[in-house]
Design an enzyme around this catalytic site. Structure first.
Site, mmCIF file in Angstrom:
data_model
loop_
_atom_site.group_PDB
_atom_site.id
_atom_site.type_symbol
_atom_site.label_atom_id
_atom_site.label_comp_id
_atom_site.label_asym_id
_atom_site.label_seq_id
_atom_site.Cartn_x
_atom_site.Cartn_y
_atom_site.Cartn_z
ATOM 1 N N LYS A 17 -27.648 -32.583 38.213
ATOM 2 C CA LYS A 17 -26.920 -31.341 37.944
ATOM 3 C C LYS A 17 -27.852 -30.138 38.014
ATOM 4 O O LYS A 17 -27.521 -29.103 38.615
ATOM 5 C CB LYS A 17 -26.288 -31.427 36.556
ATOM 6 N N ASN A 18 -29.028 -30.257 37.404
ATOM 7 C CA ASN A 18 -29.942 -29.120 37.323
ATOM 8 C C ASN A 18 -30.622 -28.804 38.640
ATOM 9 O O ASN A 18 -31.395 -27.854 38.729
ATOM 10 C CB ASN A 18 -30.997 -29.364 36.241
ATOM 11 N N ARG A 88 -23.871 -21.429 32.948
ATOM 12 C CA ARG A 88 -25.145 -20.724 32.814
ATOM 13 C C ARG A 88 -25.914 -20.661 34.132
ATOM 14 O O ARG A 88 -26.656 -19.708 34.382
ATOM 15 C CB ARG A 88 -25.997 -21.413 31.742
ATOM 16 N N ASP A 112 -23.671 -23.653 27.919
ATOM 17 C CA ASP A 112 -23.822 -24.301 26.618
ATOM 18 C C ASP A 112 -24.234 -23.303 25.554
ATOM 19 O O ASP A 112 -25.016 -22.386 25.791
ATOM 20 C CB ASP A 112 -24.896 -25.400 26.697
ATOM 21 N N ASP A 302 -33.798 -31.371 26.957
ATOM 22 C CA ASP A 302 -32.553 -32.101 27.234
ATOM 23 C C ASP A 302 -32.630 -33.564 26.782
ATOM 24 O O ASP A 302 -31.594 -34.205 26.576
ATOM 25 C CB ASP A 302 -32.226 -32.057 28.728
#
Length: 413
Positions: A17-18, A88, A112, A302
């Site tokens: 995802k990142n 974000r 988030d 994380d």
């Protein structure tokens, strides 16, 4: 879900995802069709696709795990509030829009809720490259006829600022040097994507990146495979730790999780790296350790909700120190509902392990906290019911299906 017996089998880790969200934003830089593979089927990809469509980049999904992003060439340098506030990673359109269009109007990003994450370093770096900023009516506005190279040193190796300044510098006039740059695998993935497009970047994988600006005509669209998601991989390792058993986590990159795997080894997990992933065996309760979050290659923030959940059923007392985002302990109250003995004070959490948690109704406050609640449910006697799972959907590709396939008693309601 219910506390399960030992897990057994194979879990495949999808793309990160990142990384994929930043790759998607970078397609703003040049016209044409980009192809991304190993793309996770998560909500945030759809949200970023909607944002890019509003800017002028069309997204399609020709097959599972694949995206085609077509930059029409008609780029609108405005990121609307109703899309930006949902994610974000929307801040990552700032650098590409500014360097391509010379202007940008961007609502402040959402995502988030776990404490402030200011964009001061993004703005200061772009100002050093010639941009002018103003903030009014909830929007950040920036202008620059053409950005120019600069020497920039970060006080802290910010991932987002590194990404924005790097993508902006690709089309800037001259040479940009970023010192104390972030070194995460997702940064390297973005660098390799840009280089394949035609960018000139030296120092990839180090804390000093040197970007020599090129003309937009030097860039071209490419095909790229997204790097695997190390946070998802860690989630399955944590699940095995509390439930016991033996898993093959296919696609996990041990070289991207070196320090984490070392600490998991200290907790008693038997971990072996292979060419196609990581093999883990968990036999008995984890051992308590002390952990501190640090920028990569240290323990990522994380990972912390997963580690605290593992420590909640470990033998002994462990201390976890948060050095990156001090507000990120909201999920501790949910663990306490499970019967975990966790006390927080400032940047620290003290966890006294108990033999077993108890099932409880809990809530996911953000993506990683939601995953930690799932791991806690595997370590609990009785039924656990998790609400707010839309957060989990933003970052995890079929978490329920992947865990149930290896023996977890879990279903979506």
């Amino acid at each position: 879900m219910r506390g399960s017996g030992p897990l057994s089998g194979q879990v495949v880790v999808p793309g990160a995802k990142n990384s994929v969200l930043k790759l998607m934003a970078t397609t703003i830089l040049c016209d044409g069709a980009f192809e991304l593979t190993n793309v996770p089927d998560i909500v945030d990809v759809s949200i970023m696709g909607d944002l890019l469509a509003a800017i002028g980049v069309e997204m399609s999904r020709p097959a599972p795990g694949e995206l085609v992003l077509f930059n029409t060439g008609e780029i609108i340098p405005v990121a609307p509030y109703e899309l930006v506030e949902r994610i974000r990673a929307s801040i990552n359109v700032l650098g590409p829009l500014l360097t391509r269009c010379g202007e940008v109007r961007l609502s402040m990003p959402g995502g988030d809720d776990f404490g402030a994450r200011p964009i001061d370093m993004h703005i200061a770096g772009l100002e050093a490259m010639g941009a002018e900023f103003k903030f009014s009516h909830g929007y950040l506005e920036a202008r620059a006829d053409r950005l120019h190279g600069a020497e920039i040193t970060f006080d802290f190796p910010s991932v987002g600022a590194t990404e924005n300044l790097m993508t902006a510098a690709v089309l800037a006039d001259g040479i940009t040097v970023i010192d104390n740059a972030a070194r995460e695998p997702e940064i390297t993935d973005l660098c390799e994507f840009l280089v394949a497009m035609g960018a000139r970047i030296d120092g990839i994988g180090t804390s000093t990146l040197t970007i020599t600006g090129v003309d937009r005509s030097d860039l071209s669209p490419v095909s790229h495979r997204t790097v695997p998601d190390r946070i998802q991989a860690a989630t399955y390792l944590a699940a095995c730790s509390v439930a016991g058993g033996e898993l093959d986590v296919v696609g996990a990159r041990a070289d991207h999780m070196t320090m984490l795997l070392d600490r998991f080894g200290d907790m008693g997990l038997q971990i072996d790296a292979a060419d196609d992933g990581v093999h883990v065996v968990a036999d008995g309760r984890p051992r308590s350790i002390d952990v501190a979050t640090l920028p990569y290659p240290g323990i990522a923030t994380d990972y912390k909700p997963l580690i605290i959940t593992m420590l909640s059923v470990a033998d002994g007392v462990g201390i976890v120190t948060e050095n990156l985002y001090p507000g990120r302990f909201r999920y501790v109250e949910e663990l306490q509902r499970h019967g975990a003995d966790v006390r927080t004070s400032g940047h620290h959490a003290v966890i006294r392990g108990v033999p077993r948690l108890s099932g409880a109704p809990v809530r996911a406050h953000d993506i990683r906290a939601g995953a930690a609640m799932v791991v806690a449910g595997l370590a609990a006697e009785g039924e656990t019911r998790i609400s707010g799972v839309h957060h989990i959907d933003r970052g995890y590709d079929d978490l329920v299906g992947r865990l149930s396939a290896v023996g977890a008693v879990i279903e979506r309601c």
